[in-house]
Design a protein around this motif. Structure first.
Motif, PDB file in Angstrom:
ATOM      1  N   PHE A  72      -0.227  -8.259  -7.592  1.00 11.19           N
ATOM      2  CA  PHE A  72      -1.874  -8.603  -7.901  1.00 11.19           C
ATOM      3  C   PHE A  72      -2.458  -7.697  -6.728  1.00 11.19           C
ATOM      4  N   PRO A  73      -3.775  -8.042  -6.883  1.00  9.85           N
ATOM      5  CA  PRO A  73      -4.568  -6.670  -6.232  1.00  9.85           C
ATOM      6  C   PRO A  73      -4.208  -6.839  -4.669  1.00  9.85           C
ATOM      7  N   GLY A  97      -8.042  -1.604   0.509  1.00  9.87           N
ATOM      8  CA  GLY A  97      -8.832  -1.660  -1.173  1.00  9.87           C
ATOM      9  C   GLY A  97      -7.115  -2.289  -1.560  1.00  9.87           C
ATOM     10  N   PRO A  98      -7.294  -2.376  -2.614  1.00  7.23           N
ATOM     11  CA  PRO A  98      -6.773  -3.171  -3.319  1.00  7.23           C
ATOM     12  C   PRO A  98      -6.119  -2.032  -4.643  1.00  7.23           C
ATOM     13  N   ALA A 104      -0.385   2.961  -8.497  1.00  5.19           N
ATOM     14  CA  ALA A 104      -0.497   2.849  -7.059  1.00  5.19           C
ATOM     15  C   ALA A 104      -0.202   1.488  -6.818  1.00  5.19           C
ATOM     16  N   ARG A 105      -0.099   0.862  -8.217  1.00  8.79           N
ATOM     17  CA  ARG A 105       0.458  -0.790  -8.651  1.00  8.79           C
ATOM     18  C   ARG A 105       2.287  -0.794  -7.864  1.00  8.79           C
ATOM     19  N   THR A 106       2.894   0.545  -8.744  1.00  7.62           N
ATOM     20  CA  THR A 106       4.318   0.563  -8.471  1.00  7.62           C
ATOM     21  C   THR A 106       4.786   1.048  -6.997  1.00  7.62           C
ATOM     22  N   LEU A 194       3.969   5.580   0.231  1.00 15.89           N
ATOM     23  CA  LEU A 194       3.626   4.208  -1.009  1.00 15.89           C
ATOM     24  C   LEU A 194       2.751   3.121  -0.590  1.00 15.89           C
ATOM     25  N   LEU A 195       2.726   3.709   0.567  1.00  9.90           N
ATOM     26  CA  LEU A 195       0.791   2.955   0.874  1.00  9.90           C
ATOM     27  C   LEU A 195      -0.228   3.753   0.853  1.00  9.90           C
ATOM     28  N   GLY A 196      -0.107   5.063   0.810  1.00  8.77           N
ATOM     29  CA  GLY A 196      -1.019   5.827   0.908  1.00  8.77           C
ATOM     30  C   GLY A 196      -1.741   6.115  -0.190  1.00  8.77           C
ATOM     31  N   PRO A 197      -3.074   7.347  -0.274  1.00 10.27           N
ATOM     32  CA  PRO A 197      -3.910   6.696  -1.931  1.00 10.27           C
ATOM     33  C   PRO A 197      -3.390   7.778  -2.919  1.00 10.27           C
TER      34      PRO A 197
END
Length: 418
Positions: A72-73, A97-98, A104-106, A194-197
């Motif tokens: 989910f975003p 941002g989402p 990015a979702r993975t 994992l949470l980087g751009p």
């Protein structure tokens, strides 16, 4: 020794421990659902009386559901906010941002599963080990605990075993804190990965920077053209008025009055344009659409402000020129007059606009002075701005000496204003 103690019991380690416990709290709804689903496979055991095997089965059932939730975003913004606050990760290393795109979702799913999975295990250990350790530490001092079933179950009915439980309990608490610190450090180290751009995030950031740069360049052109022209025109008119005041020729007073009126009109118009542009910069707004400003309807006022040596003519109905083209054409003529005022030494300058069916052609000429044009510190940017304005409309421009005159030409397609 002190550094090791700070790494295990310091403020950063405590915050990361809290971060893991929050992950365990997020796991609870999924784990409860897992116990309901797994109960038939373990003879209908309840969630609180279940065996250790059923609890781990429910734990394994919950993690894929967590991964689905991460798609989910809002999953990534929430994870990033918590990681920044509790994991001591620098803000620039994490994306804002989402999550957009599969990559990015993975990554977000991997982070959430790791956070919730480790957090669930550590939360369970945090709930179970400290009470047990405190009980062991109090056992040698409490006869009631010594008579309880606990001592017989764990073989602690001997006094030496009860006193041995004190250092064992301290070792258990230290080990728990060390495991929490290690798990927190692991999450903090993996957060930028994992949470980087992602590549899509970096591309979007590059596009935003390009748009911001284009806006800044656009505002710079507005300031250069409006203020530069006004200063040149005011300087020219004031210099002419001063020279005439020193002479006794008839009609000087009327000419000075006209020069002062031109100065007043030019400065009033320019102050309005300057206030608008500075207002955009002060608010940090990005101008959408077209920046308001004068168009070809203001050519007469522009010629009056440039002095008696400037003549602006046109053929065709300029009212049918699209607003965008009209505004950019006005700025091009303004820049041509500014350059002539700076470098032509008071020589006459002519500007002619020819409106065709598909384009507007601007031609400006002034005699060459026979000496090189003065160079300002940092160099001029007017001709570059003219070229940019023409190019943005899909047109062309050229400037240079031709047959003893300096000529500036620009061709602006009328369709460039749509």
């Amino acid at each position: 020794m002190r550094r090791a103690a700070a790494a295990v019991f310091g403020r950063r380690a405590v915050l990361r421990w809290v971060h893991l416990i929050l992950g365990g709290a997020l796991l609870m709804p999924y784990w409860l659902l897992g116990t309901v689903v797994m109960a038939p496979l373990f003879d209908g055991q309840g969630m609180f009386a279940a065996s250790l095997g059923m609890q781990f089965a429910a734990y394994g059932f919950a993690l894929p559901l967590v991964a689905v939730t991460a798609l989910f975003p809002l999953a990534r913004p929430m994870s990033v906010a918590v990681a920044r606050a509790l994991c001591d990760v620098r803000g620039r290393e994490l994306a804002d941002g989402p999550a957009r795109g599969r990559e990015a979702r993975t990554r977000t799913a991997g982070w959430l599963v790791l956070h919730v999975g480790l957090g669930g295990l550590l939360s369970g250990a945090t709930l179970a080990l400290p009470p047990f350790a405190l009980t062991l530490m109090a056992l040698p001092f409490s006869e009631r605990l010594q008579r309880s079933e606990l001592t017989a179950y764990y073989g602690l009915d001997q006094p030496w075993a009860q006193w041995l439980g004190v250092p064992v309990a301290l070792l258990m608490l230290t080990a728990l804190a060390a495991v929490a610190a290690g798990a927190g450090a692991l999450l903090a180290g993996l957060a930028p990965l994992l949470l980087g751009p992602s590549r899509a995030d970096r591309l979007a950031a590059a596009e935003r920077r390009a748009e911001e740069l284009a806006v800044r360049n656009r505002l710079a052109r507005e300031l250069h053209d409006s203020v530069g022209h006004a200063l040149s025109a005011v300087t020219l008119q004031a210099g002419a008025a001063r020279r005439l005041l020193d002479s006794d020729a008839p009609g000087d007073r009327e000419f000075v009055r006209e020069a002062l009126a031109a100065i007043e009109e030019t400065t009033r118009r320019t102050v309005g344009e300057l206030d608008h542009v500075l207002g955009l910069l002060r608010r940090g707004d990005e101008p959408s659409g077209e920046l308001p400003g004068p168009g070809l309807e203001a050519l007469d006022a522009l010629a009056r402000g440039a002095g008696a040596t400037a003549a602006v003519t046109w053929t065709g109905d300029l009212e049918r020129v699209p607003p965008t083209v009209s505004r950019e054409a006005y700025r091009i003529v303004q820049e041509g007059l500014t350059n002539a005022a700076r470098y032509a030494g008071g020589a006459p300058v002519t500007a002619h606009l020819a409106l065709g069916d598909e384009e507007l052609e601007i031609t400006m000429e002034n005699p060459l002075s026979g000496r090189p044009a003065p160079v300002r510190p940092g160099g001029g940017r007017g001709l570059r701005g003219v070229a940019e304005r023409a190019r943005l409309l899909g047109g062309t421009s050229a400037a240079g000496p031709v047959d003893g005159v300096w000529r500036l030409t620009a061709r602006l397609p009328l369709g460039g204003g749509r």
